[in-house]
Design a protein around this motif. Structure first.
Motif, PDB file in Angstrom:
ATOM      1  N   ASN B 347       0.737  -1.080  -0.032  1.00  8.52           N
ATOM      2  CA  ASN B 347      -0.067  -0.052   0.084  1.00  8.52           C
ATOM      3  C   ASN B 347       0.744   1.289   0.129  1.00  8.52           C
ATOM      4  OD1 ASN B 347      -2.207  -1.439   0.011  1.00  8.52           O
ATOM      5  ND2 ASN B 347      -2.457  -1.506   2.153  1.00  8.52           N
ATOM      6  N   ASP B 348       2.020   1.224   0.447  1.00  7.75           N
ATOM      7  CA  ASP B 348       2.840   2.242   0.515  1.00  7.75           C
ATOM      8  C   ASP B 348       3.253   2.832  -1.059  1.00  7.75           C
ATOM      9  OD1 ASP B 348       2.908   2.024   3.075  1.00  7.75           O
ATOM     10  OD2 ASP B 348       4.769   0.878   3.340  1.00  7.75           O
ATOM     11  N   LEU B 349       3.190   1.818  -1.903  1.00 12.89           N
ATOM     12  CA  LEU B 349       3.566   2.340  -3.270  1.00 12.89           C
ATOM     13  C   LEU B 349       2.517   3.089  -4.095  1.00 12.89           C
ATOM     14  CD1 LEU B 349       4.566  -1.221  -4.822  1.00 12.89           C
ATOM     15  CD2 LEU B 349       5.948   0.904  -4.102  1.00 12.89           C
ATOM     16  N   VAL B 350       1.290   3.563  -3.422  1.00 15.76           N
ATOM     17  CA  VAL B 350       0.347   3.963  -4.040  1.00 15.76           C
ATOM     18  C   VAL B 350       0.747   5.339  -4.371  1.00 15.76           C
ATOM     19  CG1 VAL B 350      -2.133   5.018  -3.620  1.00 15.76           C
ATOM     20  CG2 VAL B 350      -1.499   2.622  -2.918  1.00 15.76           C
ATOM     21  N   GLY B 351       0.588   5.816  -5.554  1.00 16.18           N
ATOM     22  CA  GLY B 351       0.677   7.175  -5.950  1.00 16.18           C
ATOM     23  C   GLY B 351       2.215   7.442  -6.238  1.00 16.18           C
ATOM     24  N   LEU B 352       3.005   6.385  -6.379  1.00 18.06           N
ATOM     25  CA  LEU B 352       4.547   6.554  -6.406  1.00 18.06           C
ATOM     26  C   LEU B 352       4.921   7.225  -7.794  1.00 18.06           C
ATOM     27  CD1 LEU B 352       7.393   5.954  -5.192  1.00 18.06           C
ATOM     28  CD2 LEU B 352       7.172   3.739  -6.603  1.00 18.06           C
ATOM     29  N   SER B 353       4.049   7.183  -8.562  1.00 17.45           N
ATOM     30  CA  SER B 353       4.082   7.683  -9.927  1.00 17.45           C
ATOM     31  C   SER B 353       4.228   9.082 -10.009  1.00 17.45           C
ATOM     32  CB  SER B 353       3.467   7.049 -11.092  1.00 17.45           C
ATOM     33  OG  SER B 353       1.849   7.440 -10.784  1.00 17.45           O
ATOM     34  N   ARG B 354       3.450   9.759  -8.894  1.00 15.06           N
ATOM     35  CA  ARG B 354       3.187  11.216  -8.891  1.00 15.06           C
ATOM     36  C   ARG B 354       4.389  11.405  -7.938  1.00 15.06           C
ATOM     37  NH1 ARG B 354      -2.143  13.149  -8.501  1.00 15.06           N
ATOM     38  NH2 ARG B 354      -3.166  12.312 -10.366  1.00 15.06           N
ATOM     39  N   ARG B 355       4.809  10.722  -6.887  1.00 12.35           N
ATOM     40  CA  ARG B 355       5.773  11.307  -6.135  1.00 12.35           C
ATOM     41  C   ARG B 355       7.118  11.254  -6.692  1.00 12.35           C
ATOM     42  NH1 ARG B 355       5.371   7.509  -1.063  1.00 12.35           N
ATOM     43  NH2 ARG B 355       6.836   8.924  -0.394  1.00 12.35           N
ATOM     44  N   ALA B 356       7.427  10.254  -7.255  1.00  7.64           N
ATOM     45  CA  ALA B 356       8.607   9.913  -7.925  1.00  7.64           C
ATOM     46  C   ALA B 356       8.645   9.361  -9.239  1.00  7.64           C
ATOM     47  CB  ALA B 356       9.585   9.619  -7.065  1.00  7.64           C
ATOM     48  N   PRO B 357       8.418   9.804 -10.203  1.00 10.39           N
ATOM     49  CA  PRO B 357       7.922   9.294 -11.564  1.00 10.39           C
ATOM     50  C   PRO B 357       9.271   8.144 -11.999  1.00 10.39           C
ATOM     51  CG  PRO B 357       7.605  11.633 -11.837  1.00 10.39           C
ATOM     52  CD  PRO B 357       8.158  11.323 -10.682  1.00 10.39           C
TER      53      PRO B 357
END
Lengths: 169, 465
Positions: B347-357
């Motif tokens: 679940n910690d991966l959620v939104g990783l593409s926004r945080r660090a593409p």
């Protein structure tokens, strides 16, 4: 019966009885002492098998080092653990059964395996301590030297872990 | 004679250097220093890649095979040193010792790939394992998990070594020699008999443990979870390279094999793949997930080894190289995500593409490669493995492997789905330094390179056999 056979039987009996005493006594120290006697008995068997070097190693390592280690463990653990209580909930029959399953199973499997193999009946030569010493500095030079590195790694590791656990509090 | 041992000596000096640093009163080992001098063993092992020779009464063989694996080990070690980040994972106080033990471990593995004598093999393996047993509990914020992991690793490792020694005692009983050259001469005649099969399989089991193949896999998930991220990275990748090398060395030394041995290996490979992939489906902790994926990959790897052909062994070397890169990439993302050295959940991966593409991209490439999807190295590696097993006529294992690849796609792509999904509640951008960005690009490049242009490297590996 020759003299050698009488000595052999005596050693066997000594080993068996002290092994039983190790398993059956409830006092830690008695168990340890009988374990030491068992180890002596086993080294006697090695001498009968014409392996004086292994007999010597058995005494050095098991009687000399391992039992001292156990004494230390008992000493550090404190007098509270000296008299072990047998765990409840195991009936005598189930104890015997569990104790038998593994040796019987392995015995039969291995006898089958070894019987299923055809081998040549080659006479084995007796290897003396001198041969072993020569092999250490000749054929097995590299592993012999590498063991020193292994010991260095384990000593440093042990010291570091001791320091590490000291910093725990 | 000394010039033959240059890679080992450089690694030994590396370890001794850190031994001296650890004795110093004031400890300030900088990361850039470690990075800088970790290049030295790599450069030396690349320099001495063509040296040849035999030392110590034939117990130590230096040929292209061993030098290639030494270079791979040094390469993995170097990449790991560059991945090392100043997080709170390892106590600052124990850092010099930590590097020393890593170096000792790599040294043991380097000696392992060169040894062609059973006792040397055992002792070299133990030097590497002892160093790892010690560094597993070194994690900041002592908890029961890491101590449990350390004790489990020690006990499982000792048991595996015992099993291996037991098998070796049988081999010695059959061949009356501990040298692989003699064993290669005598053992094949016994390989269709129970005695010989028992001896060989028990001996191989020590390396199955290192690879975490099915019946010896129990340690992997717990140790991955308990050890710190960087330690896990090491345990998951570098010992497996040497384990593969020794499996290849041992199987190569037996020119003809019986069908029974191949059948045992096929069953182990199939169970390992299936078990690893199916249990991997339900994992939440990414390190546990990678542990089960490692079990499955050990199964794939066995497909190359059980082919007992030159192509198969080459494919195995190729696959373990790709495996090194894709696992390092995955763990690098984990390490950068966990700011305080904690374990990362799915679940910690959620939104990783926004945080660090870039991190999301690296993870995606690594996951695609682990799953074996075309433009990546994992695909090329799997293709080589499958074709080599297929060529030798082991159709069943190829089908099982293909089915398993499909199963595994689900949880690997789940990683990608999580990191690219939109419903991110908190978006705090994760800024990467230049060094971190460069590392990510290097991983992405290498994984894609090994997928797109595999044949050059494949030929290099083939020449080593």
């Amino acid at each position: 019966m020759t003299f050698g056979e009488i000595v052999f039987i005596l050693i066997m009996l000594l080993t068996l009885f002290s092994a039983l005493a190790t398993a059956l006594t409830s006092s830690m120290i008695y168990a340890l002492l009988s374990l030491i006697v068992t180890m002596f008995g086993i080294s006697g068997l090695y001498i009968f098998l014409n392996a004086p070097f292994i007999a010597m190693m058995q005494i050095l390592i098991y009687v000399g080092a391992i039992s001292v280690l156990i004494v230390f463990a008992v000493m550090i653990a404190g007098p509270h653990y000296l008299h072990m209580k047998a765990p409840k909930g195991w009936t005598g029959l189930s104890k015997i059964l569990t104790a038998l399953i593994v040796p019987v199973f392995t015995f039969f499997v291995f006898v089958n395996f070894i019987m299923g193999t055809c081998r040549t009946d080659k006479k084995l030569s007796v290897i003396t301590t001198k041969d072993i010493g020569r092999a250490f500095f000749d054929t097995y030079m590299l592993p012999f030297e590498l063991i020193s590195l292994l010991i260095v790694v384990s000593i440093i590791g042990a010291i570091m872990l001791a320091l590490f656990s000291k910093g725990e509090k | 004679m000394l010039n033959l041992l240059l890679p080992e000596i450089s690694m030994l000096l590396f370890a001794i250097l850190f031994l001296f640093i650890s004795v110093k009163k004031k400890k300030g080992s900088s990361y850039s220093f470690v990075r800088l001098i970790s290049i030295v063993p790599l450069a030396i092992s690349l320099f001495s890649i063509f040296s040849k020779g035999e030392l110590f009464c034939g117990a130590y063989k230096i040929d292209l095979f061993s030098q290639l694996f030494k270079a791979l080990l040094a390469y993995g070690f170097c990449l790991m040193a560059f991945m090392f980040e100043k997080t709170d994972e390892i106590d600052e106080e124990f850092l010099p010792e930590y590097f020393m033990f890593l170096a000792f471990s790599v040294l043991g593995l380097m000696m392992l790939v060169s040894s062609v004598e059973l006792i040397t093999i055992v002792i070299a393996l133990e030097i590497s394992s002892y160093s790892l047993y010690v560094i597993v509990p070194l994690r900041k914020g002592q908890s029961k998990v890491q101590l449990e992991a350390a004790v489990k690793y020690l006990f499982f490792g000792a048991t595996a070594t015992g099993t291996m020694l037991y098998g070796m005692s049988y081999i010695y009983g059959i061949c009356e020699s501990t040298f692989l050259t003699d064993i290669a001469r005598i053992l094949p005649t016994f390989l269709s008999q129970p005695y010989g099969i028992l001896a060989l399989v028990l001996t191989l089991s020590g390396f199955f443990f290192k690879l975490s193949l099915f019946p010896f896999h129990f340690w992997a998930p717990d140790i991955y979870e308990g050890a710190s991220n960087i330690t896990t990275t090491f345990i998951a990748t570098i010992p497996k390279i040497a384990g593969t090398a020794l499996l290849i060395r041992l199987t190569m030394s037996v020119p003809t094999v019986s069908a029974q041995i191949v059948n045992i290996l096929i069953v182990l490979a199939a169970l390992s793949m299936t078990f690893g992939n199916i249990v991997g489906l339900v994992q939440k902790d990414i390190k546990r997930l990678l542990a089960y994926s490692g079990i499955a990959h050990a199964g794939y790897l066995m497909m190359g080894i059980l082919a007992f052909s030159k192509d198969g062994n080459t494919a195995a070397i190729y696959y373990i190289t790709v495996y090194l890169l894709m696992n390092l990439a995955c763990f690098y993302v984990i390490m950068l995500l966990s700011k305080r050295g904690e374990n990362i959940e799915l679940n910690d991966l959620v939104g990783l593409s926004r945080r660090a593409p870039l991190l999301a991209l690296t993870l995606a490439v690594a996951a695609f490669s682990l799953a074996g999807i075309p433009p990546t190295g994992g695909f090329a590696g799997k293709l080589f493995l499958f074709t080599s097993a297929f060529k030798e006529g082991y159709l069943s294992i190829v089908i099982i492997g293909a089915a398993n690849t499909v199963i595994s796609i689900f949880y690997y792509l789940n990683l990608v789905r999580m990191s690219y999904s939109k419903e991110a509640s908190r978006i705090e951008p994760l800024s990467l330094t230049f060094h971190q960005k460069a590392m990510c690009y290097i991983f992405v490049f290498l994984i894609l390179y090994m997928g797109i242009l595999p044949f050059g490297i494949f030929e290099v590996f083939r020449a080593a056999l």
